[in-house]
Write a protein that holds these residues in place. Structure first.
Motif, PDB file in Angstrom:
ATOM      1  N   PRO A 278      -1.078 -11.212  14.797  1.00 33.76           N
ATOM      2  CA  PRO A 278      -1.412  -9.992  15.550  1.00 33.76           C
ATOM      3  C   PRO A 278      -2.043  -8.939  14.634  1.00 33.76           C
ATOM      4  CG  PRO A 278       0.961 -10.122  15.158  1.00 33.76           C
ATOM      5  CD  PRO A 278       0.369 -11.405  14.651  1.00 33.76           C
ATOM      6  N   ASN A 279      -2.569  -7.895  15.211  1.00 36.79           N
ATOM      7  CA  ASN A 279      -3.142  -6.817  14.412  1.00 36.79           C
ATOM      8  C   ASN A 279      -2.087  -6.255  13.474  1.00 36.79           C
ATOM      9  OD1 ASN A 279      -5.787  -6.784  15.313  1.00 36.79           O
ATOM     10  ND2 ASN A 279      -5.238  -5.659  17.156  1.00 36.79           N
ATOM     11  N   GLY A 280      -2.500  -6.012  12.253  1.00 36.61           N
ATOM     12  CA  GLY A 280      -1.575  -5.433  11.280  1.00 36.61           C
ATOM     13  C   GLY A 280      -0.676  -6.444  10.591  1.00 36.61           C
ATOM     14  N   ALA A 281      -0.893  -7.744  10.857  1.00 32.86           N
ATOM     15  CA  ALA A 281      -0.022  -8.786  10.295  1.00 32.86           C
ATOM     16  C   ALA A 281      -0.223  -8.972   8.795  1.00 32.86           C
ATOM     17  CB  ALA A 281      -0.261 -10.105  11.014  1.00 32.86           C
ATOM     18  N   GLY A 282      -1.438  -8.612   8.310  1.00 34.70           N
ATOM     19  CA  GLY A 282      -1.729  -8.798   6.888  1.00 34.70           C
ATOM     20  C   GLY A 282      -2.871  -9.771   6.621  1.00 34.70           C
ATOM     21  N   LYS A 283      -3.589 -10.157   7.651  1.00 39.88           N
ATOM     22  CA  LYS A 283      -4.670 -11.139   7.506  1.00 39.88           C
ATOM     23  C   LYS A 283      -5.776 -10.629   6.577  1.00 39.88           C
ATOM     24  CE  LYS A 283      -5.558 -11.215  11.963  1.00 39.88           C
ATOM     25  NZ  LYS A 283      -4.550 -10.222  12.424  1.00 39.88           N
ATOM     26  N   SER A 284      -6.291  -9.443   6.879  1.00 36.16           N
ATOM     27  CA  SER A 284      -7.390  -8.920   6.067  1.00 36.16           C
ATOM     28  C   SER A 284      -6.948  -8.675   4.631  1.00 36.16           C
ATOM     29  CB  SER A 284      -7.934  -7.618   6.671  1.00 36.16           C
ATOM     30  OG  SER A 284      -8.488  -7.874   7.947  1.00 36.16           O
ATOM     31  N   THR A 285      -5.733  -8.199   4.475  1.00 38.97           N
ATOM     32  CA  THR A 285      -5.211  -7.960   3.124  1.00 38.97           C
ATOM     33  C   THR A 285      -5.193  -9.266   2.326  1.00 38.97           C
ATOM     34  OG1 THR A 285      -3.849  -6.132   3.929  1.00 38.97           O
ATOM     35  CG2 THR A 285      -3.195  -7.136   1.844  1.00 38.97           C
TER      36      THR A 285
ATOM     37  N   TYR B  84       0.897  -1.161   0.000  1.00 37.29           N
ATOM     38  CA  TYR B  84       0.000   0.000   0.000  1.00 37.29           C
ATOM     39  C   TYR B  84       0.932   1.206   0.000  1.00 37.29           C
ATOM     40  CZ  TYR B  84      -3.772  -3.070   1.845  1.00 37.29           C
ATOM     41  OH  TYR B  84      -4.701  -4.049   2.054  1.00 37.29           O
TER      42      TYR B  84
ATOM     43  N   ALA C   9       2.237  -4.789   3.201  1.00 35.32           N
ATOM     44  CA  ALA C   9       1.273  -5.514   4.033  1.00 35.32           C
ATOM     45  C   ALA C   9       1.480  -7.020   3.914  1.00 35.32           C
ATOM     46  CB  ALA C   9      -0.150  -5.138   3.640  1.00 35.32           C
TER      47      ALA C   9
ATOM     48  N   ARG D 120      -8.707 -10.207   1.389  1.00 31.00           N
ATOM     49  CA  ARG D 120      -9.261  -9.362   0.319  1.00 31.00           C
ATOM     50  C   ARG D 120      -8.706  -9.783  -1.037  1.00 31.00           C
ATOM     51  NH1 ARG D 120      -7.757  -4.406   3.389  1.00 31.00           N
ATOM     52  NH2 ARG D 120      -9.195  -4.524   5.135  1.00 31.00           N
TER      53      ARG D 120
ATOM     54  N   GLN E 154       3.969   0.979   2.231  1.00 33.12           N
ATOM     55  CA  GLN E 154       3.678   0.038   3.325  1.00 33.12           C
ATOM     56  C   GLN E 154       3.551  -1.377   2.766  1.00 33.12           C
ATOM     57  OE1 GLN E 154       2.232   0.539   6.902  1.00 33.12           O
ATOM     58  NE2 GLN E 154       2.628  -1.656   6.817  1.00 33.12           N
TER      59      GLN E 154
HETATM   60  P1  ADP Z   1      -4.634  -7.522   9.888  1.00 31.63           P
HETATM   61  O1  ADP Z   1      -5.937  -7.837   9.237  1.00 31.63           O
HETATM   62  O2  ADP Z   1      -3.781  -8.721  10.130  1.00 31.63           O
HETATM   63  O3  ADP Z   1      -4.817  -6.723  11.139  1.00 31.63           O
HETATM   64  P2  ADP Z   1      -4.231  -5.802   7.580  1.00 31.63           P
HETATM   65  O4  ADP Z   1      -4.169  -6.689   6.388  1.00 31.63           O
HETATM   66  O5  ADP Z   1      -5.485  -5.071   7.812  1.00 31.63           O
HETATM   67  O6  ADP Z   1      -3.778  -6.622   8.865  1.00 31.63           O
HETATM   68  O7  ADP Z   1      -3.062  -4.721   7.479  1.00 31.63           O
HETATM   69  C1  ADP Z   1      -1.720  -5.079   7.191  1.00 31.63           C
HETATM   70  C2  ADP Z   1      -0.894  -3.796   7.134  1.00 31.63           C
HETATM   71  O8  ADP Z   1      -1.268  -3.023   6.004  1.00 31.63           O
HETATM   72  C3  ADP Z   1      -1.069  -2.902   8.342  1.00 31.63           C
HETATM   73  O9  ADP Z   1       0.173  -2.306   8.632  1.00 31.63           O
HETATM   74  C4  ADP Z   1      -2.070  -1.872   7.862  1.00 31.63           C
HETATM   75  O10 ADP Z   1      -1.896  -0.659   8.540  1.00 31.63           O
HETATM   76  C5  ADP Z   1      -1.729  -1.741   6.405  1.00 31.63           C
HETATM   77  N1  ADP Z   1      -2.911  -1.418   5.585  1.00 31.63           N
HETATM   78  C6  ADP Z   1      -4.050  -2.140   5.488  1.00 31.63           C
HETATM   79  N2  ADP Z   1      -4.907  -1.573   4.618  1.00 31.63           N
HETATM   80  C7  ADP Z   1      -4.298  -0.455   4.144  1.00 31.63           C
HETATM   81  C8  ADP Z   1      -4.660   0.570   3.204  1.00 31.63           C
HETATM   82  N3  ADP Z   1      -5.819   0.518   2.555  1.00 31.63           N
HETATM   83  N4  ADP Z   1      -3.777   1.546   3.002  1.00 31.63           N
HETATM   84  C9  ADP Z   1      -2.585   1.590   3.632  1.00 31.63           C
HETATM   85  N5  ADP Z   1      -2.160   0.652   4.515  1.00 31.63           N
HETATM   86  C10 ADP Z   1      -3.007  -0.360   4.781  1.00 31.63           C
END
Ligand code: ADP
Ligand code: MG
Length: 302
Positions: free
Chosen positions: A36-43, A12, A17, A46, A15
């Protein structure tokens, strides 16, 4: 293979991810995606559900590429997003009917009835989504994810924000769904993985740091059980180490000591024998296990 991820990287801006993540999930597996939070799970989720493309790497679902064959992928994937974005003004049945329409499904009324039954929405089906508790909203979210009968379910933190009763219900529901579908669910809660999953993939800072059976993780946790012993007066640490099976001894406070041992080896009888031999009295004994959180820290090197 239901899901195949090879070298997935996502940037991103600057950043990172995801950083070259690779794993495969076979048909019918129920896999916990832990980190942990911010690990990249949601990314990662998606990308698997075709909401965003990877910056590099290849991701396939049921043999179809998420970038070039996204319609085929979407047909086979059900997705419960992290912040389950529901239309709060819509009625439950109206919303599910709408989702069925988006998928171009026929016999929508019958389908909605079936989903209402399967996720246990019966008593709430005539309410507006905005009137439902968080637990019931998650049920609506699961129903919407499954209405087109996908082979693969991607659930992003499906139990976050639920109270303990709702948690138990939703976990049971997911476990049940896992009998007929491939399920990948993300969580940052270790116990969740134990409760629902056969296998665990652990992600940290966009990298896969562990991929193993849930039972193996459990075994790692079991290594390193700790016995908390309160004596009537202070023993010598070196004497404690002479107790068969005791791997290390650390003073907790006062005359209470923590004795590490292998979980399969009950050292309590030996501790009593030792106390008698050296003229100490045991005032209290308490078993404790190493928390899964600690195993997690060990795996992620934190
Ligand atoms: P998790 O779901 O494990 O908490 P995310 O996949 O949401 O992690 O996020 C992984 C990293 O990417 C984090 O550092 C988050 O801040 C960053 N991130 C997620 N979405 C975006 C975005 N749309 N723009 C910029 N950074 C993002
Ligand atoms: Mg997330």
């Amino acid at each position: 293979m239901s899901i195949s991820v090879r070298g997935a990287t996502k940037l991103y801006g600057t950043q990172k991810a995801l950083d070259g993540a690779s794993f495969e999930i076979g048909k019918g597996e129920v896999v916990g995606f832990l980190g942990p939070n911010g690990a990249g799970k949601s990314t990662m989720m998606r990308i698997i559900t075709c909401f965003i493309p990877p910056t590099a790497g290849e991701v396939q679902v049921c043999g179809f590429d998420t970038r070039t064959q996204s319609m085929e992928v979407r047909r086979r994937v059900g997705y419960l997003p992290e912040h389950n974005p529901l239309y709060l003004d819509l009625y439950v049945r109206e919303y599910l009917d709408f989702v069925a329409g988006v998928h171009g499904l026929k016999n929508r009324t019958a389908l909605v009835n079936d989903m209402v039954d399967r996720v246990g929405l019966g008593p709430e089906q005539h309410k507006r989504i905005g009137q439902l508790s968080k637990g019931y909203r998650q049920r609506v979210g699961l129903a919407q994810a499954m209405i087109h009968d996908p082979q693969v379910l991607i659930l992003d933190e499906p139990t976050s924000g639920l109270d303990p009763n709702q948690l138990v219900d939703i976990r049971a529901l997911i476990k049940n769904l896992g009998r007929e579908k491939t399920v990948m669910l993300s969580t940052h809660i270790m116990q969740e993985v134990e409760a629902i999953c056969d296998r665990v993939i652990i992600i940290d800072q966009g990298r896969i740091v562990a991929d193993d059976k849930a039972s193996t993780l459990r075994e790692r946790q079991m290594q390193g059980a700790v016995l908390e012993v309160e004596f009537d007066r202070a023993p010598h640490a070196n004497d404690l180490l002479s107790i068969p099976g005791v791997l290390s001894a650390k003073r907790k406070e006062g005359t209470t000591w923590l004795l590490a041992h292998n979980a399969g080896n009950d050292v309590r009888p030996a501790v009593f024998e030792f106390a008698v031999k050296v003229g100490l009295k045991v005032l209290g004994l308490q078993k404790s296990e190493r928390g899964l959180e600690e195993v997690f820290k060990e795996l992620t090197g934190k």
